[in-house]
Structures are given as C-alpha cells and as structure tokens.
Design an enzyme around this catalytic site. Structure first.
Site, short mmCIF file in Angstrom:
data_model
loop_
_atom_site.label_atom_id
_atom_site.label_comp_id
_atom_site.label_asym_id
_atom_site.label_seq_id
_atom_site.Cartn_x
_atom_site.Cartn_y
_atom_site.Cartn_z
N HIS A 260 43.00 43.03 34.18
CA HIS A 260 41.59 42.84 34.53
C HIS A 260 40.92 41.88 33.53
O HIS A 260 40.32 40.87 33.93
CB HIS A 260 40.87 44.19 34.52
CG HIS A 260 39.42 44.12 34.85
ND1 HIS A 260 38.93 44.40 36.10
CD2 HIS A 260 38.34 43.80 34.10
CE1 HIS A 260 37.61 44.25 36.10
NE2 HIS A 260 37.23 43.90 34.89
N GLU A 261 41.06 42.19 32.26
CA GLU A 261 40.44 41.32 31.25
C GLU A 261 41.11 39.95 31.25
O GLU A 261 40.45 38.93 31.03
CB GLU A 261 40.51 41.97 29.87
CG GLU A 261 39.80 43.33 29.76
CD GLU A 261 38.34 43.32 30.19
OE1 GLU A 261 37.67 42.27 30.07
OE2 GLU A 261 37.86 44.37 30.69
N HIS A 264 39.34 37.80 33.70
CA HIS A 264 38.11 37.24 33.12
C HIS A 264 38.45 36.06 32.20
O HIS A 264 37.79 35.03 32.21
CB HIS A 264 37.37 38.30 32.29
CG HIS A 264 36.59 39.31 33.10
ND1 HIS A 264 35.59 38.92 33.97
CD2 HIS A 264 36.64 40.66 33.15
CE1 HIS A 264 35.06 40.03 34.52
NE2 HIS A 264 35.68 41.09 34.05
N GLU A 290 33.49 38.94 37.90
CA GLU A 290 34.20 40.15 38.29
C GLU A 290 35.20 39.86 39.42
O GLU A 290 36.23 40.52 39.52
CB GLU A 290 33.19 41.23 38.69
CG GLU A 290 33.72 42.64 38.71
CD GLU A 290 34.07 43.23 37.35
OE1 GLU A 290 33.76 42.60 36.31
OE2 GLU A 290 34.69 44.30 37.33
#
Lengths: 495, 495
Positions: A260-261, A264, A290
C-alpha cells in the site's frame, strides 16, 4: 529573470523548509529517542510555521500576481501559477488566529480522544469534538462554498468535488455492497488462518522488500522503516520513504501495508523532477493518491495472478506455507468479514465504513445532528450497513483519530481511492491487452508505465475530476468498482 | 519579560533551525538514499543560512546589548550573555562575502582534494589550498589577534588558548614522545593479530551496545547508527546520537569508535536541560570535548581494569576469544606503531601527528612556508618525529580532509583532548580512591558523576583554560599525559 522564474525560486525556497519539517516528522515517527518528543514538537512547529508564513506573505502573493500577468505558454507553467494562486487564496481566507485556535484544540482533543478510547467513555471526548466541529464550520464559512458547507472541506482534500456528486455515487454503491455482502454469505469462505501463523519479523521484512523490488520501487531514492502507523513521506522526489509495521501473527498486515505504502511512493517517485519544490510537484489529491496505493495493494497485490507469481517468493521465505496452493493464499488474502474496525476492513466492506463517516461528518457540519448523539447514530448506521454493532464506543465512534485531528472532509478520500483505482484498472486493461499475463510473469513495468503516463507524470497539474477524465475518458463512475468487486469476489467465494 | 528572557527566547528560536540542520545532516550521513544528496545539500544550506542570518541580525545583537545592561545575578545568566556576545562579535567581524567565498572555495577544494588523493598528485590540490590559506589569513586578520595570527584561528576551537602556550606545551612533549617511542622498541610487542580475525557485524554491534550501556549512555535520549566516518551529533540534549562503523577484520575499529563517540555523547547528555538552545548549552571547546571521548576510549576503555571486567562480555559475544587472557586483550588494544595515518595512530604516536600539522598550519598562516613546499616539509617532519616517511603524498600530506574544509586551528584540539583527559584522570583518582576497583567491577557511575560535576554540568559557561583549572586546580599541564603514557605503556610493553 521572468516573473515566473522569481515565483518558482520563492516557492522552491519555501519548500526547503517544508522538506526539513517532513524529515523532522519522519524521524519523530521512526527513529527519534523517546525523551526528545517535547523538544521535537517545538522544532517542527517553528519550521512549519515559518514555511507557512513565507507562503502566505505579501511577497509570495505579489510574485503570483506578477507571474499571472505574464504570457505563459506551457501547460506546466500555467498550472504552477494557477495551483499556487488557488492554494494561497485558500490559506489567506483563514485568519491565522483561527488556525491557531484549531491547532490548540486539536492538541487537547487528541489527548482527550486517547483517554476516552482507553476508558471507553465518549463523554470525555464530546466537548472537544464539539469545539472542533464549531471551529471547522467557521473555517468552512471563511473558505466559502456554493451548495453545501461540506464542499469547502471536501475541496481541501479532493479539489473540485461536490458533496452532491459524492451522494449520488454513494447511494447505488451502498445498496450494491449491502446486497453483495449478503450474497457472499452463501459462498465458500476462504481459510484465512493460513496467514495467521507465526511469521518472524526479519523474514516478513525480507518478503516486503521483495514485493517493493517487484513493484519497481526505487530504493536509491527511498527507504523502508518501521512505524506504529504505516505512512509514506516525501522528503524530496528523490527521497520518498515508506514505513511499515510487523505483526508476527498476521502476514497480511506488514505485506499489504508495505505494498500500500509502496503504491503511494511510486506515485511520488514518478512525479517529474522539474516539478520538485513547486505546488504541482505533488499528488493530484488525497483520493488520487489513495487510488495508487489501493491499486497496488488490492487490485494487483490481492489478485490471483499476483499470487501465481509471488507464491514462489512467499514459500522461498516461508517454506512452511508450501502445503498451500497459490489459490489458497489468494483467497486467504481476500477474506471478507462484517467487522467493526475500518482499518482492518476488506475491500467489500471498507467503503461502507467510509460512507458512515461521511454521512456523519456532512450532517455535523450542516447542523443536522449533534455531537452528543454520535454514539447512537454510529451504532444505528453500523447495524444498517454492516449488520454488526459495536459493544463499546472504543470500537465504534471512538475508533478513528481523524476528528480529533480536525480532519473533516478527509475520510471520503479512502473511498474515492478505491473507486478511482477500479476505473483506472478497466482502462488500463484496454490499453494493455496482456495485463493479466504481465502480472503472472511478475513484469509490473507495463502497469507502472501506464500509471506514470496517465497519473504520476501529471503531478498536481489537474484537479482529480479532470485527471480521471483524461486518464479514463469519463468522469468518476462507481460502476467499475462494483464490477471489479463482483468479478473478483465471485472467484474468491466460488459463487 | 526581562531583557534576558527576550534574549533567551530569541536564542532558543534560532537553535530550532540549527536543530533541524543537525538532523538533516545526521540523516545525510546515516539514512538518506543516495539520489537525494544534491537536493539535501540545498536544504541544509538554506536552513543553516537562515539560522546564521537570524543570529547575526540587529535584532539579536540589540537583545544582547539590552540583556547586558540588566543587573544579572546568577553565574548562568551572566555566562549566557557573555558567550552570546562573544560569539556574535566574532561572527559580525567577518563580512558575509568572505564567508561565502570561503564556502565556495572549500566545496571546490574538497573535490580537488579527493581527486588529488586518488591520483596521488598534490599539484591538483595545491592551487585550491593556496586560495583557502589566503582566505583563512583574511579571516584571521578580520577576527584580530595580539601576538600571533594563528591565535585568531585557535580561538574558534579552543577559546582563549594562545599559540605561544601551545608551543611551550609541545616542545617537551615531543621530545618525550620521540624518546619514549624508541624505548618501547626494546620492550615486548603485544600480539595485535588477536583483534584482526573475522568478527561479524551483528556481533560487533551487540558488543558496542554493551559497552555503551556500561558507560551509562542513555539510549532513551540517543541512538547508535552506522556512518562512514563516526561522529556524534546533538539534535537536542535529549537526542544525542552517535554513529560507528564496522570493519569485519578489526574489532578495535568499531568498539573504540563507539566508546569514543559515546564519550562525546555522555558530555552532551550531561549538559543541564536549562542550557538547552542557549549558547552555553554546548561543550566548552573542541579540546574539552575531545578530552571526554579520549577519556572513555583510551584511559578507561584501553585500561587493564576495563578488560578485567569487559572480558566476560567480549567472550560472551565472541567465544572464540576465550583462548586469550584479559591481559592479552588489554595489550592488543594498546599496540604501538610508527605509522603514517593519523586516524589509525595509537596513544603514543597520535600527538606527534598533530604537532606536525600544527607546525605546518602555524607556519602557513604566518607566511613562513609555502603551500608548494608542503609535501617536502611533511615528509621531513614525519621522518624526524615518527621515523617513517610516506612513499606517496596520498598517505602523507593529502591524508586529511581538514584543510580542504578550511578547518585551520582545529587539529590541536585532538592533542589537547589527550592532555586534558590525562590531567582529569589524576585529579579524579585523588577524588575517587577506589577508581581502579570501580572499573574492575564495571561500575562506571562514580567516574561519570565526577565528569558530570566537574565538566558536563558547566556546559560552555567557561573557557577551557578556566574550566580545566576549576576541575583540576591547575592550568593545562602536559606532565600528566607523559606520566600516564609511561605508566601504562611500561605495562603494555613489559618494560
């Protein structure tokens, strides 16, 4: 030097202070010895405050006005002036005393929220939240709006989006999710205990690094560290750092936090170098940001094709998982549950948690409900949307810290990210016919290239609505998300 | 608010920017991804420059003058104003253009020095060093001096010390060391191969942490990381970080780097909290700082008593060393050698390296010698003092980066640290009669308490000359160092 060059110079200068503040904060969360917290908070306050004062100063404002008068040819230059002006106008609308008051109140509110959550007693938090709502309404009024006071807040995180549009999106989506959730119960539950065995931290770290390398995250322009709440921070476009955390009894936690990170971070690492230190050198919005993290985390990382490839890495690091098939792992990572805690929610239920919060926020800001009634309203909505009711407010209305931070208008970004990511997926699949095959081979470069072209390379030049239309040919359309959920979870639950 | 309070507020404000700069630099050396170097240099330059401008501004100067007029009662308050004024006066004497020119020249010189060292060609570095010497002379002239131009430079690192005093100290010390070095050759050489086996990094790290804990370094107000050149940095008095490095084929390197930096860190962690962010919230001088690191590194860490205690930790981490006795280890860590490289020099020869550099610096600054003649002069002095001559300038005059940095006047600190530390030792032994026994038991608290009382708690309130007199009852006296060397190395070499 041209007026634009003067402006750029000024903006890049200001950004150096923001960079320093970003590093001070990153260090606070990852490296700092515990006794330094108080001193550090003062240093961060001073440096950020200085950056803010510089940015709202007359000097900066005049540079913007001068640059605006200049005949600008390139889209990039026009965007720099436009975005700088819009952000400055907003900042100038809020009296500094109001900011200061909110900042003092949110400090107090965070402490009260922690106490309220620990003691499971909403009344401790209530007066603080009332003050914050009051101040937030004042801020919204200063910022101004046409239709709905909540629009002013939404605009801070998702520029251009209106509350009315959001409501239109939410209605069919909620019905779909509530119904689909019921339908899943007739399907075949995955065995999610597979990923809840004992997995030592060092090995999980190894797996996380493999996942990031696979995603083409650039470790020469970033790092991975540990933080209690995973986050990504940009110390510079050549220094985009992610954090993750490790739960030795849940493999999902660190792996998907990392991916997830990483999503980003890929966004930030893909913003053009020439945008660095300028207002366009950022993501288009929280929702678009997101969409990038959720794309990698869920659409790629929780796909059957991903596990066909990554299974070899998994069993290389954890040979004890060899007794399971790639399909077992794929299904385990997509276990759906009617649960109380947003941050632990799966793809199907996640947006329901957000809708609940959005509806509460919107009603509070428009004086339709009272803070005192929140626990009751919360629980009613939980029952209606998710079919579960928290026994304690600490697992209900007190679970998130966002309101104590004064972050009203932020929650919808999480939902928007999911919707944007699914819409991007279906366009990408048209452009990359062998999309599934690429993932199966572990070749993520074409996917990343597509995202770089359509999203990353644009930085913050466009509002999210424009950007998503440019990338996919149409406005935000929740149909894609519903289609995606159905296609995937029919597979997971063997429906 | 009193004028003093106004001044303190201003100084603490400025110190926040210096704190941010310190963190940016620490991160640069330890954590930063490689692609970020260029961006980072700009951020550090901006933040440090801002702090400097604030400190030399009229606003700060007027606050100092106002505070000076006030009737101050406490020694601490008087020292704050006095030290602030002295530092500001110095900074104001140098025209900013001169600083800037030097900073540009040193950037170029560092690159040239690296190239010169790699190619073993002094002529690449020579024109740059000539410019730096020229600019440094201008700075010394602006700063002013009574006896010797070099005094102005010395004062930046060792306030109050005069070149003439230094020369008086050096003369007998050099004779002693040259003679003693010859005498050692008749003694019994320790086996230093013991510590040159293979020692994995992780285990060395474990041993370093044990040593720091033993020294009572506070990990809740600090950290230990890896850097190419070990250093200690103060991000705040509750955040004093050390760095070390690991050489898998030399146990001495990391262990004694760690203890050395730990000594610096204990000093900073011992400065009173009320001094934080003020000009007295620092070490008294570079030499006094070095006395603390050398005290722990050499006087404690390389003593026979230390190894009587720490031997158990050593063999716990490295059981393969059990075949050696504590005395073997003690002697191995005190191997003396006529060698070319200062940073690798032992306690006996180290000061000879410094004298050589001091003499060259002093002569250059006073136009007694020319930069072009340095390689020749260097080699002559090496032969005379150390009895060895470098075959290549890269191992001779080009070995240290300090002159490329423009750090003239800094080298003597290293020698002063050794001399101060020995003088402190003999006073401490009078005050702590069971000094040796305490070390043997691994109880370092009485030693630390003594240093805290006599040195750390004073911060930068006094000039090093005053401080050393307060702590030991007499002025800097090299006799103690000579006595210490003789007592210890007679033991090591069984003379």
């Amino acid at each position: 030097m041209s007026a634009l060059e003067d402006l750029k110079k000024r903006l890049r200068l200001i950004s150096r202070y923001n960079t320093a503040a970003a590093l001070l904060e990153w260090d606070f969360e990852t490296m700092m010895p515990e006794k330094a917290a108080e001193e550090r908070a003062e240093v961060i306050g001073e440096i950020s405050g200085h950056a803010f004062e510089m940015s709202v100063s007359d000097e900066t404002w005049n540079l913007v006005l001068n640059a605006e008068k200049e005949l600008l040819e390139s889209e990039v230059d026009k965007a720099i002036v436009r975005v700088a002006k819009k952000e400055l106008e907003k900042s100038k609308k809020i009296p500094p005393e109001l900011y200061k008051e909110l900042s003092i109140e949110t400090s107090k509110a965070q402490a009260a929220w922690e106490k309220a959550k620990t003691n499971n007693d909403f009344s401790i938090f209530q007066p603080h939240l009332e003050k914050i709502v009051e101040l937030t309404k004042q801020i919204a009024d200063k910022l101004g709006y046409e239709e709905n006071r909540y629009d002013a807040l939404l605009d801070m995180y998702e520029p251009g989006l209106k509350t009315s549009e959001l409501k239109k999106i939410i209605e069919p989506l909620r019905d779909f999710l509530v119904n689909y959730l019921a339908k899943l119960e007739k399907g075949e539950k995955p065995d999610n205990e597979i990923l809840k065995q004992f997995f030592p931290v060092e090995k999980q770290k190894e797996l996380s690094i493999r996942a990031l390398n696979l995603m083409n995250y650039d470790f020469k322009a970033g790092r991975m560290d540990v933080a209690m709440h995973p986050f990504t921070t940009t110390i510079g476009l050549n220094d985009v750092r992610i954090t993750t955390r490790y739960n030795e009894h849940d493999l999902n936690d660190s792996l998907y936090s990392t991916i997830h990170e990483g999503g980003h971070a890929l966004y930030e690492q893909g913003i053009p170098a020439e945008f660095s230190g300028l207002p366009i050198g950022d993501g288009a919005s929280m929702g678009i940001h997101e969409s990038q993290s959720r794309f990698w985390e869920n659409i790629v990382g929780r796909s059957p094709e991903f596990w066909e490839y990554f299974y070899n890495d998994l069993v290389d690091v954890f040979p004890e998982l060899k007794k399971y098939t790639p399909e077992d792992i794929f299904r385990a990572t997509n276990y759906v549950e009617r649960s109380l805690i947003r941050t632990e929610a799966d793809e199907v239920t996640y947006n329901l948690h957000i809708m609940l919060r959005f509806e509460i926020e919107e009603a509070l800001i428009n004086d339709k409900i009272k803070v005192a009634d929140l626990p009751k309203i919360w629980n009613e909505k939980m029952e209606k949307y998710l079919g579960v009711v928290p026994e304690k407010d600490s697992e209900g209305v007190l679970q998130d810290v966002h309101w104590a931070h004064g972050s009203f208008g932020y929650f919808p970004s999480y939902m928007l990210g999911n919707l944007y990511s699914a819409q991007l997926l279906y366009t990408m699949k048209k452009d990359i016919p062998d999309y599934n095959e690429a993932i199966r081979k572990g070749d993520f470069k074409p996917l990343l290239k597509w995202l770089r072209d359509k999203i990353h390379s644009k930085g913050k030049m466009y509002e999210p609505g424009e950007l998503i239309k440019m990338a996919t040919g149409e406005e935000l359309n929740p149909e894609y998300f519903m289609k995606y959920i159905e296609e995937k979870f029919n597979k997971v639950y063997k429906i």
